[in-house]
Design a protein around this motif. Structure first.
Motif, PDB file in Angstrom:
ATOM      1  N   GLU A   1       0.828  -1.165  -0.077  1.00 56.75           N
ATOM      2  CA  GLU A   1       0.063   0.009   0.079  1.00 56.75           C
ATOM      3  C   GLU A   1       0.930   1.147   0.128  1.00 56.75           C
ATOM      4  N   GLY A   2       2.071   1.115  -0.221  1.00 57.27           N
ATOM      5  CA  GLY A   2       3.071   2.228  -0.323  1.00 57.27           C
ATOM      6  C   GLY A   2       3.436   2.889   1.013  1.00 57.27           C
TER       7      GLY A   2
ATOM      8  N   ARG B   1      10.279   8.285 -12.601  1.00 57.79           N
ATOM      9  CA  ARG B   1       9.112   7.662 -12.351  1.00 57.79           C
ATOM     10  C   ARG B   1       8.783   8.473 -10.748  1.00 57.79           C
ATOM     11  N   ALA B   2       9.672   8.718  -9.881  1.00 60.36           N
ATOM     12  CA  ALA B   2       9.197   9.384  -8.605  1.00 60.36           C
ATOM     13  C   ALA B   2       8.406  10.537  -8.860  1.00 60.36           C
TER      14      ALA B   2
ATOM     15  N   ALA C   1      12.310   6.711  -4.009  1.00 59.48           N
ATOM     16  CA  ALA C   1      11.006   6.371  -4.294  1.00 59.48           C
ATOM     17  C   ALA C   1      10.542   5.894  -5.764  1.00 59.48           C
ATOM     18  N   GLY C   2      11.035   6.566  -6.486  1.00 55.16           N
ATOM     19  CA  GLY C   2      10.753   6.109  -8.123  1.00 55.16           C
ATOM     20  C   GLY C   2      11.275   4.762  -8.142  1.00 55.16           C
TER      21      GLY C   2
ATOM     22  N   GLU D   1       1.629   9.210  -3.425  1.00 51.11           N
ATOM     23  CA  GLU D   1       1.600  10.190  -2.533  1.00 51.11           C
ATOM     24  C   GLU D   1       2.281   9.843  -1.204  1.00 51.11           C
ATOM     25  N   ARG D   2       1.476   8.711  -0.678  1.00 57.93           N
ATOM     26  CA  ARG D   2       2.155   8.379   0.771  1.00 57.93           C
ATOM     27  C   ARG D   2       3.610   7.757   0.624  1.00 57.93           C
TER      28      ARG D   2
END
Lengths: 336, 336
Positions: free
Chosen positions: A24-25, A111-112, A297-298, A317-318
């Protein structure tokens, strides 16, 4: 619903980041190690840096390697076709289960920062690189090999323009500039000749990219020459970004123009606006995004892609926010 | 009438020249040794290079050191006030009798190329330097420290502009240019990507100033991008020369604009005309002189100055012609 975790790695010339998220990130693990560009530290050195960052992230997450289901690797030094064969065995040896995606680190930053993974990223640190990806999946990247092959106006290039302008002011060829005093003070020198003598004789370091913030400060204080240098950098970087837009046929629909790298941390409006306006000439509906999160993050988002899992906006976003928070603390040496 | 001989030394980063003439400007001795810039080889290394060149010249002349009555030393690395105290003992130890003049090597080239020793000299080799002297004896010199402090458009800068243009053509930011094929062929590469991959991975040398003649050839063949680079170099060097003209108040009367250094050996009309036209904006009556003789001839003229002896045009012309002939043969390894 599937279970497990995904891993991202971002390997650069000065450090390597690893990040683990749940599906879920949510960020559950993070790790950092030394330089991860194999061109600098060799394939074994890169492998060791990747492994160290992954082990640290697994330890923070409190999970075993087997809980990972996919990975995204964004690696500096993955420049040419032949590098895929060179680096695939290196990441395979990390023993992370599941599918993975392997890209040049510029595409991790894209990608980020881009909502849909498409668009153009302008990375400006010591040097500069511009990379893009369209909705058909075509990609293009400038060489990013320093000032020589067209990628000018990283911090190194900015400082070089400043010393050039200082030299021109000294010979009376260009206008006087507050950059002269700013540089003299930064060196603690008695004056310009003292500064240049010390640099030319090895008694003081050559001006390098670390002085770039001085140029932004001098421009912000209203110095015309410093403003010209910043504007010129924005035009130059923007023209390269516009060329990448054309190469990939991105101009027809809105897309994200991601600005990443240390130089944009200045948040200099003149630089950013000049750059964006060049791209708007090509594509008026471009959305400018200043990447705050670490590019790793990307890499995690690429791991989702590899696993065939969607990355809806709330998840992304999280992930970006939590990654930003964690690596910000790590950078500042705050125990977590 | 006085008797004896005068000695000139020109010491540079790659070699040291010595030249001995009689008091009518006839060349009687010549010698060459290794690098003579103390910044590179140290003070002892420089002293040894000067001594070796002088000994060789004395041997060719068949005279003893005592027959010399004055000397002119034009030394690379004589850049700052403090260098006079550093280098005076070094030249004194050569044991050459009589008065001497000690200057930065740029002023040796100016003395060689200018009919009255005044004017501006533009030296363009690997790097560039502009220096001038007015009729009151005031002098001014740009830093000449490579591209950083304003002295752009030596051979290194020219080649950098070319690789930048090649990069811009590749990303579709600038027009296609015949420079791409010219560089690819010079490297024996399969194409641009092969060339850049090899250079970036250390399998081929970085493009450097030795490729500058390729740019002139490509411009001469009509390539617009190469022409722009050459024109830009001419404008840049010309603007620096015009600034030196202003610094020294030289513009009121005609003066010699001396062009020296390896890059002008191309005799590229576009470069020379563009450069000259920038200086003419400041001073319409400027006389452009392409220095054919080795700058060490200027050091000999400085020795005449040191001795208080006049250097009428016939003497100077003989000296320049004979020095040119001798060092041309020396360069080509022809026994004399």
């Amino acid at each position: 619903m599937r279970h497990g975790y995904v891993l991202g790695i971002d390997a650069g010339g000065s450090k390597t980041h690893a990040l683990i998220a749940d599906l879920e990130g949510r960020v559950v693990g993070w790790g950092q190690s030394g330089p991860g560009n194999w061109e600098g530290v060799g394939l074994d050195g890169a492998a060791a840096a990747y492994a160290q960052a992954v082990d640290a992230a697994l330890e923070v997450a409190g999970i075993s390697r087997d809980a990972l289901i996919a990975a995204g690797y964004a690696l500096a030094g993955l420049d040419w076709e032949s590098d895929h064969d060179r680096l695939t065995p290196v990441v395979t040896r990390l023993g992370v289960p599941g599918p993975f995606i392997l890209v040049n680190d510029a595409f991790g930053a894209l990608r980020a920062g881009s909502a849909d993974g498409c668009g153009v990223v302008v990375i400006v640190g010591t040097g500069s690189t511009v990379a893009g990806r369209n909705r058909r999946g075509d990609t293009f990247r400038t060489f990013g090999l320093g000032m020589v092959w067209g990628d000018f106006h990283g911090a190194t290039g900015l400082v070089w323009e400043a010393t050039r302008a200082i030299g021109h002011a000294w010979i009376g060829r260009g206008p006087a500039t507050a950059l002269t005093d700013a540089f003299v003070q930064a060196y603690g020198a008695a004056g310009l000749l003292d500064l240049v003598e010390r640099v030319s004789r090895g008694a003081a370091p050559h001006p390098d990219g670390r002085l770039a913030p001085l140029i932004f400060a001098t421009a912000d204080a209203g110095d015309e020459v410093a403003c010209r240098i910043v504007r010129q950098a924005g035009e130059d970087l923007g023209q390269t970004a516009a060329a990448v837009v054309r190469k990939l046929g991105l101009g027809a629909e809105p897309f994200d123009l991601v600005l990443a790298g240390g130089v944009f941390r200045s948040r200099n409006t003149l630089l950013i606006e000049t750059l964006a306006s060049q791209v708007r000439l090509e594509s008026p509906a471009v959305r400018v995004v200043l990447l705050e999160a670490p590019p790793v993050a990307g890499s995690v988002l690429l791991a989702f892609d590899a696993a065939g899992l969607p990355t809806p906006p709330a998840l992304r976003e999280r992930l970006l926010a939590e990654a930003h928070h964690r690596f910000d603390m790590l950078q500042r040496g705050i125990p977590q």
